[in-house]
Every structure is written in C-alpha cells, then in structure tokens.
Design an enzyme around this catalytic site. Structure first.
Site, PDB file in Angstrom:
ATOM      1  N   LYS A 340       0.496  -1.576  -0.010  1.00 45.79           N
ATOM      2  CA  LYS A 340      -0.008  -0.272  -0.133  1.00 45.79           C
ATOM      3  C   LYS A 340       1.091   1.343   0.229  1.00 45.79           C
ATOM      4  CE  LYS A 340      -3.615  -0.192   2.417  1.00 45.79           C
ATOM      5  NZ  LYS A 340      -4.378  -1.276   3.772  1.00 45.79           N
ATOM      6  N   ASP A 375      -2.046  -7.120  10.958  1.00 47.79           N
ATOM      7  CA  ASP A 375      -0.904  -5.691  10.762  1.00 47.79           C
ATOM      8  C   ASP A 375      -0.172  -5.855  10.288  1.00 47.79           C
ATOM      9  OD1 ASP A 375       1.314  -5.074  12.947  1.00 47.79           O
ATOM     10  OD2 ASP A 375       2.050  -7.291  12.750  1.00 47.79           O
TER      11      ASP A 375
END
Length: 584
Positions: A340, A375
């Site tokens: 990302k 996470d």
C-alpha cells in the site's frame, strides 16, 4: 579474527551493547506479564504492550547518537560501515540471538543513512549464517510428558508445573473438561493413551486478559497442537477456559490480526522453531511477529519475498477491488500480501493528510487489534525488479504517487509503503456469496465493528470495501485513514425535521461537528446490497442506536477492558460442572 580498524570495532561493539540493552529491557517488560495477569492488572498490561513496542526505536536512536560519540571520524563513510558490519558479524558469531542482533545493526545503519545504500556489504540483507537447525533438545525450552499413567495424571502434571502464584479455581473440574474434550476428538482413535507424548513450552504466552499454555501432542507420527487458554476470574483464581487442538484455530490464536504475545523467550529462534511444528503454514516472519519481535519479522519477510521472487515469474499488479481514495494498492498474485502506497493527492472528499494517515497506521501498530485489524509492516526504500511490474501498475504509481517512486531500467524503488496480509474485500466476497454465506459474513462484519469499538477503536468509514475476509472466514478491518479512538466520537441521534423542506433537503438542516457520528445513517454503508443490509439488521440492529455507543464509551472511560476471545465462545468450558463441549 580479521583485523579491522579500531573505529569500526568501536562502532560494532557500541551497536552490540545497544542491542543487548534493548533485549534486556524487552525481556524485563515481558517478565512482568505473569504478575500483571495474576493481579488482573489489565490497564497495566496494555501500557506495557505499548512500552515494549516503543523501546526498539528509542534504543536505536540512542545507539545512533552513541556511534557518533565513540569516534571523531566521519560516520557517513560507507567504507567504515562496511568494516563495522564485518566486525559485527564476528562479534555475534557465537551470540544466541545473532539474527535479531543483525536486524538491530540494520536498523542503526538505516537510521544513519535514511534507508539508503541497502546492500549486503553494508548491512545484513542476508543473515551472516544459515538459521540454527540443531535439534530442539539441545536447548530445553519445553517439558515432555508421557501418558503412561493416564491422561488425567498427565494434564494434572502439566497444570501443576506452570506454577502460577494464585490457585486454580477448580483444577479437578478443568482436568475433567480437558480430558473429555481431547478424548472426544483428537485422541478418539488413540487405542492406548500410554502411547501419547505431550511437549509443553515452559514459558507462558500472555496477551490481553489470558495466559496460554502452548504445546503439542505426538502419537502415531502425528503432531497436533495443544493450547490451554487460562483466565483470571478476578477473585484470585485461575481456570482453563477451553482446549484448542486443531491447526486452523491455533493459527487464529497466533493471527496477524492479534496483538503480540508476551512470552519469556531468551532465545526467540528456538520458540519460533517449536511453533512452526504446530503451525507449519506460518512463515518465520509471522511467528517472530507473534512473539513481539516485529522488527526482525520485517527482516524475515524481506528475505522471504526475495527468495520467492527467485522461484516465481508472475508480475505485480493492481490489487482487485474498488480503488481507494488514499492508497495505491498492488499485489503479486503468487504471494499472499498487498503493498500500500500513500497517494500524493487524495481523492475528494477525503480531507486527511499524509502525516495523519501515517499516524493512524502507527496508532494501529500500538493498539489492541482484538483479531479485527491487520498488522502492517512499514518499509522505506523497498527495492523491486522493474521487469516484475505490470505496465498498468507502473502507470498508476507514476500518476498517483510519483513522489514515492524512483525508477531506472532495472529497479523500482518505492520510498515508503506498507505491507499487509492480502484478504478478499468484503464487497467482492458478497458478490458470489450464498444467502447463508452472506448472513455469516454480516454476522462477522457486525462482530468486527463491535469488538473494535469495545477496544476503543471506531473505524470511521465502515464501507464494506474497507473490510476483508480471511481464509478462515473472519472479517477484518484494513483501511485506517479515518479510524479514531471511540471515546473521541460524539454519537448523536438524528434531529427530527421540522418542515417538509428540511426533510427533503440534500444537506443537513442541523449543525454537524467534526466528531459527530449519527448511527442511524449506518445503513448507507450497504447501498446497493439490500440482502447484506437485511442480514446485518437481523443480527446487529443495535449498532443503529446512538445509546449503544454511548454506553460503550461510558464503560471504556470507567477503565473497563472487554474480553476478546480468539476462539468461539461456544467452545468455552462449562464452569459449574465437569464435562466438555465439542471442540471441532
């Protein structure tokens, strides 16, 4: 030992001393977990978790300053660090935790050079030697039990050996529950219990409000997990809440959506190797993360994906799903993560800044994720081969995040990105889901929102596309740019319209503060999916009531911490009588 300059040796020794000091602080915080559990000091446990995460960066920053103080030479000379790296490898040659120490060296180097000059001659892109593959019995981290005297005696010995400072609430009942559950399933076909061997790790795994006794059952060539979650009744007694013995449930307990365990692990690599015998599908990176060594988990992940790139040929592509307003997201189809990248400019109507987005991700990393948030690992200057990128992906990154990108004919370097486990977006999952699957997913979606809220986290944007479905069918939140502490929200009931014009207006006729939230508007998140909306409302209509949220805020402000079980509530043992429920 090869001779290196005195300056290089001082730098290497300074970094190793810093690592040993960090590891000692890490261990000391971890060792306090037992007392916190026995005192039911849950707020202290949460603070300790955040403190333990923060000490790594604090210690690295201290060591960077110390490195400058031990020499008058220019510490920006790469040749000096080349020597220091070689010296450091010699210093840790017989160190029990050489691989984590080398990761610490990497962190100091990257802090000094702002994540530039990433090469194995300067730092440890590769470990200085292969992982230790000696038999686990070379270092006693577990106790073996035999079924020679019967299952009841074995379980009693196991419970007695852990030596909690407060008594068992009803040990005989717990033993009966455990034995009944084990005989009903994993040991159902074991003809003679004398053939059973159980290995239990000596150290207890503490997280949130539970203590987990972790081991494995071995018979007939099989290795089966054995996990006993223990809870504090709040009145000075401990009880075994259930028994976990299937691989999927064990994997969920050690999930990437959970906070890190506190477990006394003087040599973490040995614990990781033991855990891999009961969770062979998990990578070393995941297992290091699960026991709190998330920085070394990053190192292990980087090495793992480099190795994967050598044996694969597919290309990085834009991740499937509705494109986000804040992030460019891409993936490698043959590898189960997404990358990302924060866009240079956010799509309207987003008003957050890049700095705010980064703070949100930091907030998540230090929060109790209660099994409902992924996470995420943060990387700077991540290097890829250009020929592994699809042209479509390169075009998107050049258009939407050019400031994060450096490219030449051979390499693509992304200056800042997050790595997260890949999940199927919930909106895409629902497109092909049956009515039964839709109902189950909406139950999970509502549970995710409620469990996050109980942990003082409000997702903000609860669109279905911002949640993913794991391989175990759990729904997890993964879009963090609008989340905030629940206690910072102002939950309100929608004011009634006083005129027809007000009722038909596209704009609110009442004032709306920045922190105002109107739960009655939540059905808007289901626009275009009436089946999902009905399934949600059948099970979670209480989330439309602002009083639900206000009561939860009151409990959080009063210091209450909810229990978050990483297993199904129906598996929990009955505590009034002996006799166990079925645990599939």
């Amino acid at each position: 030992m090869t001779n290196h300059s005195p300056t290089a040796r001082r730098i290497a020794k300074t970094i190793l001393n810093g690592f040993d000091a960090y590891f000692a602080d890490f261990q000391n915080i971890t060792l306090g977990a037992k007392a916190r559990f026995e005192r039911a000091a849950w707020q202290e446990a949460h603070r300790a978790n955040k403190e333990r995460i923060d000490i790594y960066k604090t210690k690295v920053n201290q060591v960077v300053k110390l490195v400058h103080s031990v020499t008058s030479k220019d510490t920006s000379m790469l040749e000096l660090w080349h020597e220091a790296r070689a010296t450091f490898a010699q210093l840790v040659a017989n160190h029990s935790n050489y691989e984590i120490a080398e990761t610490f060296f990497n962190s100091v180097f990257c802090s000094q050079f702002h994540h530039a000059h990433i090469h194995d001659s300067n730092l440890f892109v590769k470990p200085s030697r292969p992982p230790d593959d000696k038999p686990l019995r070379d270092y006693s981290i577990y106790i073996s039990y035999s079924g020679h005297d019967g299952l009841e005696y074995m379980i009693e010995d196991i419970l007695d050996d852990y030596g909690f400072s407060i008594p068992w609430e009803n040990k005989e009942r717990d033993i009966a529950n455990i034995c009944a559950s084990l005989r009903a399933a994993p040991l159902a076909h074991l003809e003679n219990e004398k053939d059973l061997r159980v290995d239990m790790l000596e150290s207890v795994f503490y997280r949130n409000k539970a203590a987990y006794l972790v081991g494995r059952m071995m018979f007939g060539g099989e290795v089966i997990p054995l996990i006993l979650p223990c809870l504090n009744n709040g009145r000075g007694g401990i009880f075994v809440d259930t028994v976990i013995y299937d691989h999927d449930s064990t994997s969920i307990i050690f999930s990437f959506t959970r906070s890190y365990f506190m477990v006394d692990a003087p040599i973490p690599s040995r614990v990781v190797r033991f855990l891999s015998t009961i969770m062979p599908q998990k990578t070393r990176s995941e297992l290091y993360n699960s026991i709190g060594f998330h920085k070394h988990g990053k190192t292990e992940f980087y090495r793992h994906i480099l190795a994967h790139m050598k044996v694969s040929s597919d290309k990085f592509v834009i991740a499937p799903g509705i494109k986000g307003m804040v992030m460019c997201v891409f993936t490698l189809p043959s590898y189960p993560v997404v990358f990302k990248v924060i866009k240079d400019k956010f799509d309207r109507p987003k008003t957050v800044t890049e700095e705010i987005v980064r703070e949100k991700y930091k907030f998540v990393s230090r929060s109790d994720r209660v099994g409902r948030m992924a996470d995420t690992q943060e990387y700077t200057n991540f290097i890829f081969y250009r020929n592994r990128f699809s042209e479509e992906l390169l075009e998107e990154l050049q258009k939407l995040a050019p400031s994060k990108l450096e490219m030449d004919e051979k390499w693509v370097i992304i200056k800042h990105l997050y790595v997260e486990r890949r999940m199927q977006p919930l909106n895409l999952y629902l497109q092909d889901a049956s009515d039964q699957e839709t109902r189950a997913a909406m139950e999970e979606y509502g549970n995710a929102i409620k469990q996050l809220a109980a942990a003082n986290i409000f997702p903000g944007d609860m669109l279905l596309k911002n949640f993913g479905v794991t391989r175990h069918g759990r729904v997890v939140f993964y879009d963090y740019d609008e989340l905030c502490p629940l206690t910072e929200c102002n939950f309100r009931k929608l004011p009634e319209a006083h005129t027809v014009e007000d009722e038909l207006s596209d704009q609110p006729w009442y004032t709306v503060g920045e922190a105002d939230v109107f739960p009655e508007e939540f059905p808007l998140f289901f626009s275009g999916n009436p089946i999902a909306r009905k399934a949600f409302e059948d099970q979670h209509s209480d989330l439309y009531d602002c009083r639900y949220w206000q009561r939860l805020q009151d409990r959080i402000r009063a210091g209450h911490i909810e229990s978050a079980f990483p297993y199904r509530r129906k598996w929990r043992f009955k505590r009034r009588r002996a006799g166990a429920p079925q645990n599939p």
